[in-house]
Structures are given as structure tokens and as C-alpha cells.
Write a protein that holds these residues in place. Structure first.
Motif, PDB file in Angstrom:
ATOM      1  N   LYS A   1      26.450  31.247  44.923  1.00 43.31           N
ATOM      2  CA  LYS A   1      28.223  31.701  44.433  1.00 43.31           C
ATOM      3  C   LYS A   1      28.526  32.660  45.772  1.00 43.31           C
ATOM      4  N   VAL A   2      29.956  32.844  45.374  1.00 41.65           N
ATOM      5  CA  VAL A   2      30.478  33.687  46.320  1.00 41.65           C
ATOM      6  C   VAL A   2      31.036  34.877  45.649  1.00 41.65           C
ATOM      7  N   SER A   3      30.904  36.093  45.884  1.00 42.46           N
ATOM      8  CA  SER A   3      31.333  37.299  45.161  1.00 42.46           C
ATOM      9  C   SER A   3      32.711  37.356  45.339  1.00 42.46           C
ATOM     10  N   ALA A   4      33.475  38.099  44.394  1.00 43.23           N
ATOM     11  CA  ALA A   4      34.920  38.460  44.464  1.00 43.23           C
ATOM     12  C   ALA A   4      35.238  39.173  46.136  1.00 43.23           C
ATOM     13  N   LEU A   5      34.198  39.929  46.371  1.00 46.29           N
ATOM     14  CA  LEU A   5      34.392  40.604  47.914  1.00 46.29           C
ATOM     15  C   LEU A   5      34.162  39.741  48.782  1.00 46.29           C
ATOM     16  N   GLY A   6      33.375  38.323  48.694  1.00 45.95           N
ATOM     17  CA  GLY A   6      33.288  37.487  49.699  1.00 45.95           C
ATOM     18  C   GLY A   6      31.587  37.193  50.138  1.00 45.95           C
ATOM     19  N   HIS A   7      30.771  38.039  49.425  1.00 45.15           N
ATOM     20  CA  HIS A   7      29.508  37.972  49.940  1.00 45.15           C
ATOM     21  C   HIS A   7      28.894  36.503  49.275  1.00 45.15           C
ATOM     22  N   TYR A   8      28.261  35.695  50.200  1.00 41.31           N
ATOM     23  CA  TYR A   8      27.889  34.362  50.056  1.00 41.31           C
ATOM     24  C   TYR A   8      26.505  34.365  49.518  1.00 41.31           C
ATOM     25  N   LEU A   9      26.008  34.432  48.184  1.00 42.11           N
ATOM     26  CA  LEU A   9      24.589  34.698  47.945  1.00 42.11           C
ATOM     27  C   LEU A   9      23.927  33.436  47.273  1.00 42.11           C
TER      28      LEU A   9
ATOM     29  N   MET B   1      35.358  40.055  35.714  1.00 43.45           N
ATOM     30  CA  MET B   1      35.339  40.594  37.336  1.00 43.45           C
ATOM     31  C   MET B   1      36.657  40.315  37.976  1.00 43.45           C
ATOM     32  N   VAL B   2      37.150  39.035  37.668  1.00 43.01           N
ATOM     33  CA  VAL B   2      38.445  38.541  38.214  1.00 43.01           C
ATOM     34  C   VAL B   2      39.503  39.542  37.593  1.00 43.01           C
ATOM     35  N   SER B   3      39.519  39.856  36.634  1.00 44.65           N
ATOM     36  CA  SER B   3      40.747  40.729  35.795  1.00 44.65           C
ATOM     37  C   SER B   3      40.587  42.069  36.596  1.00 44.65           C
ATOM     38  N   GLY B   4      39.355  42.476  37.242  1.00 47.31           N
ATOM     39  CA  GLY B   4      39.243  43.884  37.724  1.00 47.31           C
ATOM     40  C   GLY B   4      39.760  43.792  39.409  1.00 47.31           C
ATOM     41  N   ILE B   5      39.861  42.644  39.978  1.00 47.70           N
ATOM     42  CA  ILE B   5      40.190  42.723  41.343  1.00 47.70           C
ATOM     43  C   ILE B   5      41.111  43.792  41.776  1.00 47.70           C
ATOM     44  N   GLY B   6      42.065  43.891  41.154  1.00 50.81           N
ATOM     45  CA  GLY B   6      43.220  44.743  41.161  1.00 50.81           C
ATOM     46  C   GLY B   6      43.011  46.022  41.341  1.00 50.81           C
ATOM     47  N   MET B   7      42.101  46.612  40.053  1.00 50.64           N
ATOM     48  CA  MET B   7      41.360  47.926  40.117  1.00 50.64           C
ATOM     49  C   MET B   7      40.383  48.356  41.358  1.00 50.64           C
ATOM     50  N   VAL B   8      39.761  47.237  41.654  1.00 50.48           N
ATOM     51  CA  VAL B   8      38.815  47.456  42.952  1.00 50.48           C
ATOM     52  C   VAL B   8      39.663  47.889  44.251  1.00 50.48           C
ATOM     53  N   TYR B   9      40.592  47.013  44.354  1.00 52.83           N
ATOM     54  CA  TYR B   9      41.479  47.298  45.728  1.00 52.83           C
ATOM     55  C   TYR B   9      42.059  48.555  45.447  1.00 52.83           C
ATOM     56  N   GLN B  10      42.453  49.094  44.186  1.00 53.31           N
ATOM     57  CA  GLN B  10      43.055  50.368  44.362  1.00 53.31           C
ATOM     58  C   GLN B  10      42.200  51.507  44.258  1.00 53.31           C
TER      59      GLN B  10
ATOM     60  N   THR C   1      40.564  42.411  54.565  1.00 59.54           N
ATOM     61  CA  THR C   1      40.223  41.189  55.547  1.00 59.54           C
ATOM     62  C   THR C   1      40.537  40.106  54.440  1.00 59.54           C
ATOM     63  N   ARG C   2      40.057  40.034  53.183  1.00 57.14           N
ATOM     64  CA  ARG C   2      40.301  38.909  52.520  1.00 57.14           C
ATOM     65  C   ARG C   2      41.949  38.749  52.030  1.00 57.14           C
ATOM     66  N   LEU C   3      42.275  39.853  51.781  1.00 59.05           N
ATOM     67  CA  LEU C   3      43.659  39.929  51.309  1.00 59.05           C
ATOM     68  C   LEU C   3      44.521  39.446  52.394  1.00 59.05           C
ATOM     69  N   LYS C   4      44.262  39.660  53.648  1.00 55.39           N
ATOM     70  CA  LYS C   4      45.106  39.018  54.711  1.00 55.39           C
ATOM     71  C   LYS C   4      44.918  37.433  54.729  1.00 55.39           C
ATOM     72  N   ALA C   5      43.654  37.299  54.595  1.00 56.97           N
ATOM     73  CA  ALA C   5      43.283  35.617  54.742  1.00 56.97           C
ATOM     74  C   ALA C   5      43.995  34.909  53.614  1.00 56.97           C
ATOM     75  N   THR C   6      44.232  35.619  52.489  1.00 54.91           N
ATOM     76  CA  THR C   6      44.896  35.133  51.306  1.00 54.91           C
ATOM     77  C   THR C   6      46.398  34.613  51.730  1.00 54.91           C
ATOM     78  N   LYS C   7      47.015  35.581  52.465  1.00 54.76           N
ATOM     79  CA  LYS C   7      48.289  35.387  52.878  1.00 54.76           C
ATOM     80  C   LYS C   7      48.249  34.377  53.828  1.00 54.76           C
ATOM     81  N   GLU C   8      47.489  34.415  55.102  1.00 53.64           N
ATOM     82  CA  GLU C   8      47.739  33.591  56.028  1.00 53.64           C
ATOM     83  C   GLU C   8      47.469  32.090  55.624  1.00 53.64           C
TER      84      GLU C   8
END
Length: 651
Positions: A38-46, A552-561, A580-587
Motif C-alpha cells: 500500500k501507499v501511505s497518504a504521504l507517498g511511502h510505498y510499503l 486518514m484521508v479526512s485528516g490530510i488537510g490538517m496534516v498539511y497545516q 512535493t506531492r501537492l505539486k505533483a497533484t497540480k501537474e
């Protein structure tokens, strides 16, 4: 009808056949049997195998770290710690929290002497993990563990009952609020700067000696499983904090309190003020207010308390020093319909949002200068308010089922026929709001400056009994989509394309894709003005299949802040990766991934948001439930091609 369906199948076959296969990025054999990935919300591939838990570089397949102590784990044994990037590994009664960047242990419950973890919080400013729980001797314990080296900075064993909250006062001091006591502690040395009782009840129990101790222990045991309401507030003007506690019954008046009114339970909330410097209480007597705990607003003249009760309630302004009520007849407050569950601060006042037990919701305006309600009657609305914004045309508000504009001066709504929609079907820029109107199946445009509403194009209905689930503003039009459909309406109102790909017959196969898409939606929403409402909808969807993932998904905004203003090494790494992941989302916003089954073969298909055409595909074979994971932010897919082999692709 049969001929039309056959034509559609042939068309899809042609589209899939013409699409290019996504080339293999890498293929890797693992030493043990692969149990999950699985891939974590922050992008760690476990990857969990029969030999170890591994963090694999998603781009190169290089194993960044491998821990054989965590072999043969189930996927449910590994999770993120709350909203933080930390990874929690649960092995029976032992819980280990590891740094996902290095794989190093930052907390080990067995080594720390803790038998049961009740709560944990990441204190980014202190660069530490605060853990509360019970020792093997069944004693309450608080532990602060360093995120630098995993060492225990200090332990506090005391009868505190349950951790309520904690706050970094500075880089060297932490305030901890528990069921029975408040503590201010030096984060590095563990020195107790001060300690006091959270409530009068605890003070009385302490005076009872051993009997009081037994009663506290019994109450603490019950409290671990109770859902009670205690909140912490910090005064923005002075070094003062407040603890509010909701209780059943009425506020005590002349020594009398009642727990039942009109055949149902009633509630009251007590507020206690403490000095942040020395912990002393600032009031001789607690402020006791009828009603469930709602909202609290800090006004320059005092506390504005807005109860959230099931019945009509009273709001009031209480003097900071004397607790005297300052609004309403004889200072007894102002009546309002329902209980206040949210508010929006605007110039000279607050937009109050209240609700009654019959699910009727209301909006009204509270003038803070006069202590009065501006409208003769509150505005009745459909659904709970999730977002509000002051615009030139009035208060633009979004509920769980509609969008409208409220004129603050007149107390009237501007749109005669409200737009029936939900948060995930709304997108906006500085001047315009676009929403898919469920009642007419059309896209509506709301001009924020004028409050006028217009229609964009004709009705759009999706195939496969689906309804639109998201909307986005694009350069060439407005895109609406669902899991198997997408359509683009240009700004002249013409439908540029409408694409439909049939869903796979096995519903379980889509779970990994939805998980990835929900994380992507969370990142997009993290910087959106109305983001919380939009990606909360995505979190609700994913929660139906995986409750932990939804949380976990509902908390992404709080993590970022939370990470944005921190200076510690762990917080910096986490922020950089999230950014970095935020920029990748936009691109990478020009395509959507749709999972479809064609001639008994499962395909992940990259579909252009600009043309609706299938640009490329990944063949997941004919397995009924192929094992794959996807990073929705980067478009990377990890497909388990045999027992110990993973093949990676990137859209």
C-alpha cells in the motif's frame, strides 16, 4: 436496445484496442512471499512480506529500509498514527511507531513499560510523541518519546484518568489536559512546572484519601470507553486557557439541578478559567451554562458562549473577570432557534448556524456591537452548513444539499430556486461558482458579484445507473465525473464529450483505486478554500470500505497545516514530501484513471480530461481480484504479478 448495447461494447473494444500499453517502469523479485502492499497518504510505498516490512522507492524499486522484526504482518497490523506520517505496527500487545523515512523505531510500548495505549499525539514543535495509557501494573501513564532518537524523554505516572488534549506552549513547554488534572511540563527534562485539578469534583475526591482514589480509578476505567465532551480553549489575548465540560442535567440554580425536562434529558456546560503561567484558577466559581457544549468565541469584552442544544437555547457574552452576562434582558442572554453548531466571523458580527432535533437548520446574524440578532426570524435552510464565504452579493453558503446566497441586511435569500447539490459537486474560482444541480441534472453558474444564477448546457445523465460525484473547472470547460463516467461541457454550453466505461463485475477490485483517488482528492482539497467539505465527501466514500483509510484521508488537510509552521527535522521532511506531492497533484491534472472490465480482462485506463479518449492502459489480467496498489498522486501502479514479484507502471 440490444443493438445499441452491442454498439457500445464494440466502441469500447475499439477504444481499448487503440490505447497504448503503459510500459513497465520496473519489475522486482522479493525474498519473501508478498502478503500486501500500500501507499501511505504521504507517498511511502510499503510492502509486507513473509520475511520483513519494507519501504521501497516507488521510482526505482530500491529497498530504502527493511525490518525483519515485522515479518508476516497482516495489512491491518500496519497503519498511520493519526494524521501524522508515522507508521504504527501492532503485534499483539506491543505497538511500535516507526519513522517512515528511516525505518527507525521512535516508540516501543513494551520497552516503554506500557501495556495498553489509549491515545497518542504528535507534538511537532517538541519533536516528540506523547502517549497515554496503562502500565503493566494498571497505572495511568504519560510518556514523551523523542522523534530524534526514539529515547523516552520522560514518564509521568499519576491518576489522571484519560488524556483530553495537549498543546505545545513553546519549544520547551507542553500543556497537558486530562480528565482529572492539568499539567505544564518541561518537554526535555520532564520537570513538572505546575499541576492542578481539572475540576472541583477531582479536588473533592482528593480530599477523600484512599476512598477518593478508588472512586477515581473506577471512574477512569469507565472513562476509557466513554464518549464524553471536554474541550480546551486558549485565550488569544491573554495567557489564559479554559476547560469546558458537558454534563447531563441543568445548570445549578439556587442549589437545584434537574436532569429531565419535557420528557427528555437536558444538559449544561461548565467553563473553568486557568492561568497558563502558574495553573491557578482565575474564578472562584465555575461558569455554568445551560445547554450542550457548542461554540465559543473570544470577544474583546468577554466570552461569547453559543450552546449547541437540542432545544431553543440562549447565547450570551460573559465578562472575562466577573462572569456577568452582558446580553439580553437582565443579562440573561438572547434566545435563538436550535443549538449553534458553527459560526462564520464577518465584519461586526457572527453568522450563526443552528439546528433543531427535527434536522431543521437555520442561519442568523449576531451583531457583536449591540448583542442582538439582526433578523426577526432566522433563515430556514436545507442540510447542515459546511462552508460560508462573504461575497459582494451576500453570504454564499453551501450545505450538505444546497447552495444559496443570503442578504445580511434583509435576511432574505437571493436565489429563488436554490441549487440542489452537494460539496463534491461544487467548484469555484474568485468570481464564479459552478455546481451540478441534482434536481435538473444540469450545471449551474452562480455569479458571486451579482448573485445571479444561469445554466450551462443541457441536462447530462450518466450511464450505468451512476450519478456525477465530482466536478472541476478546466481551461476548456467544466468536467463532471463518477467512477465510470466523465463528461465535459464547454463554456458555450456544448457537451464536448461524454465517456462511459463499464464497471468490473467484482466490486472488490475497485477498492485500491478508490483509496488512491480519495488520497488525491484530499491533497487537492488541502489548499482549496472550500476543501474541507469537498474532500470530506471523498473520505466518507472510502470509509464505507475502510474506516481507517477514511479517517486518514479526512485528516490530510490538517496534516498539511500542522506541518507547515514547524522547524524540526521530522516535520521538515514530512512537509517537503507533502509539498512535493501537492505539486505533483497540480501537474498531473489532465487525466483520470478508470477501472473497467473488457472481455473478462481488467484494465486500468488513463482517460484524458480534455478529450475523453483512452490514452493508455494497464492490463491487470483475468483474475477476479488482482492484487495491486496505486499512488493516485503520481499515477504509479504496483501490480503483484506472482507470489514474490511486483511490476510497476506509471501513467
Amino acid at each position: 436496445m440490444i443493438k445499441l448495447k452491442l454498439t457500445m461494447v464494440l466502441l469500447i473494444l475499439a477504444l481499448v484496442s487503440n490505447a497504448q500499453n503503459v510500459p513497465v517502469t520496473w519489475k522486482k523479485d522479493f525474498t519473501g512471499a508478498i502478503k500486501w502492499q500500500k501507499v501511505s497518504a504521504l507517498g511511502h510505498y510499503l510492502v509486507g512480506t513473509s520475511d520483513a516490512l519494507l519501504y521501497v522507492d516507488p521510482d526505482t524499486s530500491k529497498i530504502i529500509w527493511s525490518n525483519p522484526e515485522f515479518k508476516n504482518l497482516n495489512e491491518d497490523d500496519v497503519s498511520q498514527v493519526g494524521n501524522s506520517p508515522l507508521i504504527s505496527v501492532n503485534q499483539g500487545t506491543t505497538v511500535t511507531m516507526i519513522d517512515p523515512f528511516s525505518g527507525e523505531s521512535k516508540f516501543d510500548s513494551k520497552r516503554a513499560g506500557i501495556n495498553e495505549i489509549n491515545d497518542q499525539m504528535i507534538m511537532y514543535n517538541s519533536n516528540a510523541i506523547l502517549v497515554s495509557g496503562r502500565t503493566f501494573n494498571n497505572t495511568d501513564i504519560l510518556i514523551l518519546s523523542s522523534l530524534t532518537n526514539g529515547e523516552i524523554l520522560w514518564k509521568l505516572e499519576d491518576d489522571f484518568g484519560r488524556l483530553i488534549t495537549a498543546s505545545d506552549v513553546s519549544s520547551s513547554e507542553i500543556l497537558i489536559v486530562t480528565l482529572y488534572n492539568n499539567y505544564k511540563i518541561n518537554t526535555q527534562s520532564g520537570e513538572l512546572i505546575w499541576k492542578n485539578d481539572t475540576s472541583d469534583a477531582n479536588e473533592e475526591l482528593n480530599k477523600m484519601g484512599a476512598l477518593g482514589g478508588l472512586m477515581k480509578k473506577a471512574a477512569a476505567n469507565v472513562a476509557q470507553d466513554m464518549d464524553f465532551n471536554i474541550q480546551f480553549y486558549k485565550n488569544p489575548f491573554e495567557p489564559i486557557f479554559y476547560i469546558a465540560s458537558e454534563q447531563e442535567g441543568r445548570a445549578k440554580t439556587n442549589g437545584f439541578s434537574s436532569s429531565v425536562s419535557n420528557g427528555g434529558p437536558t444538559y449544561h456546560t461548565t467553563y473553568t478559567a486557568f492561568s497558563l503561567n502558574d495553573g491557578n484558577r482565575l474564578w472562584q466559581k465555575d461558569l455554568d451554562v445551560n445547554g450542550k457544549m457548542g461554540q465559543l468565541y473570544f470577544h474583546e469584552k468577554g466570552l461569547v458562549i453559543l450552546p449547541d442544544d437540542d432545544r431553543n437555547t440562549k447565547i450570551n457574552l460573559y465578562d472575562y473577570n466577573t462572569q456577568k452576562g452582558l446580553w439580553g434582558k437582565k443579562g440573561k442572554g438572547i434566545k435563538i432557534k436550535g443549538g449553534v453548531y458553527d459560526y462564520l466571523e464577518i465584519e461586526n458580527g457572527l453568522i450563526l448556524i443552528s439546528k433543531k432535533p427535527n434536522n431543521k437548520n437555520y442561519i442568523t446574524f449576531l451583531d457583536l456591537n449591540t448583542g442582538s440578532l439582526a433578523f426577526e426570524d432566522p433563515i430556514k435552510i436545507e442540510g447542515e452548513v459546511l462552508f460560508g464565504e462573504m461575497t459582494p452579493s451576500g453570504l454564499l453558503y453551501m450545505t450538505s444539499s444546497e447552495v444559496n446566497v443570503l442578504n445580511i441586511s434583509s435576511g432574505k435569500t437571493s436565489i429563488d430556486k436554490e441549487i440542489r447539490t452537494n460539496p463534491s459537486l461544487i467548484d469555484q474560482n474568485e468570481d464564479l461558482l459552478y455546481a451540478y444541480d441534482n434536481s435538473s441534472s444540469t450545471i449551474k453558474i452562480l455569479d458571486k458579484k451579482t448573485g445571479l444564477v444561469s445554466k450551462l448546457g443541457d441536462a447530462i445523465n450518466f450511464e450505468g445507473k451512476e450519478s456525477p460525484s465530482s466536478i472541476s473547472i478546466r481551461d476548456n470547460g467544466i468536467l463532471i465525473s463518477s467512477s465510470q463516467n466523465l463528461a465535459l461541457v464547454d463554456y458555450a454550453g456544448k457537451t464536448s464529450f461524454q465517456t462511459y466505461l463499464e464497471a468490473p463485475r467484482e466490486p472488490g477490485i475497485i477498492r485500491a483505486l478508490r483509496y488512491a483517488q480519495a488520497i488525491r482528492a484530499a491533497y487537492i482539497g488541502a489548499v482549496s478554500y472550500a476543501g474541507a467539505a469537498a474532500y470530506q465527501s471523498a473520505a466518507n466514500d472510502i470509509s464505507k470500505e475502510n474506516q481507517a483509510a477514511g479517517a486518514m484521508v479526512s485528516g490530510i488537510g490538517m496534516v498539511y497545516q500542522d506541518l507547515g509552521n514547524q522547524a524540526t527535522d521530522f516535520a521538515k521532511k514530512s512537509w517537503q514530501m507533502a509539498n512535493t506531492r501537492l505539486k505533483a497533484t497540480k501537474e498531473a491534472d489532465d487525466y483520470v484513471v478508470i477501472l473497467s472490465e473488457v472481455e473478462k480482462t481488467n484494465y486500468l485506463m488513463k482517460v484524458s480530461k480534455n478529450t475523453g479518449e483512452i490514452e493508455s492502459r494497464i492490463d491487470l489480467g483475468k483474475d477476479r481480484e488482482p492484487s495491486y496498489a496505486m499512488d493516485g498522486v503520481t499515477g504509479t501502479v504496483f501490480y503483484q504479478t506472482n507470489t514474490n514479484e511486483i511490476t510497476s507502471y506509471k501513467f
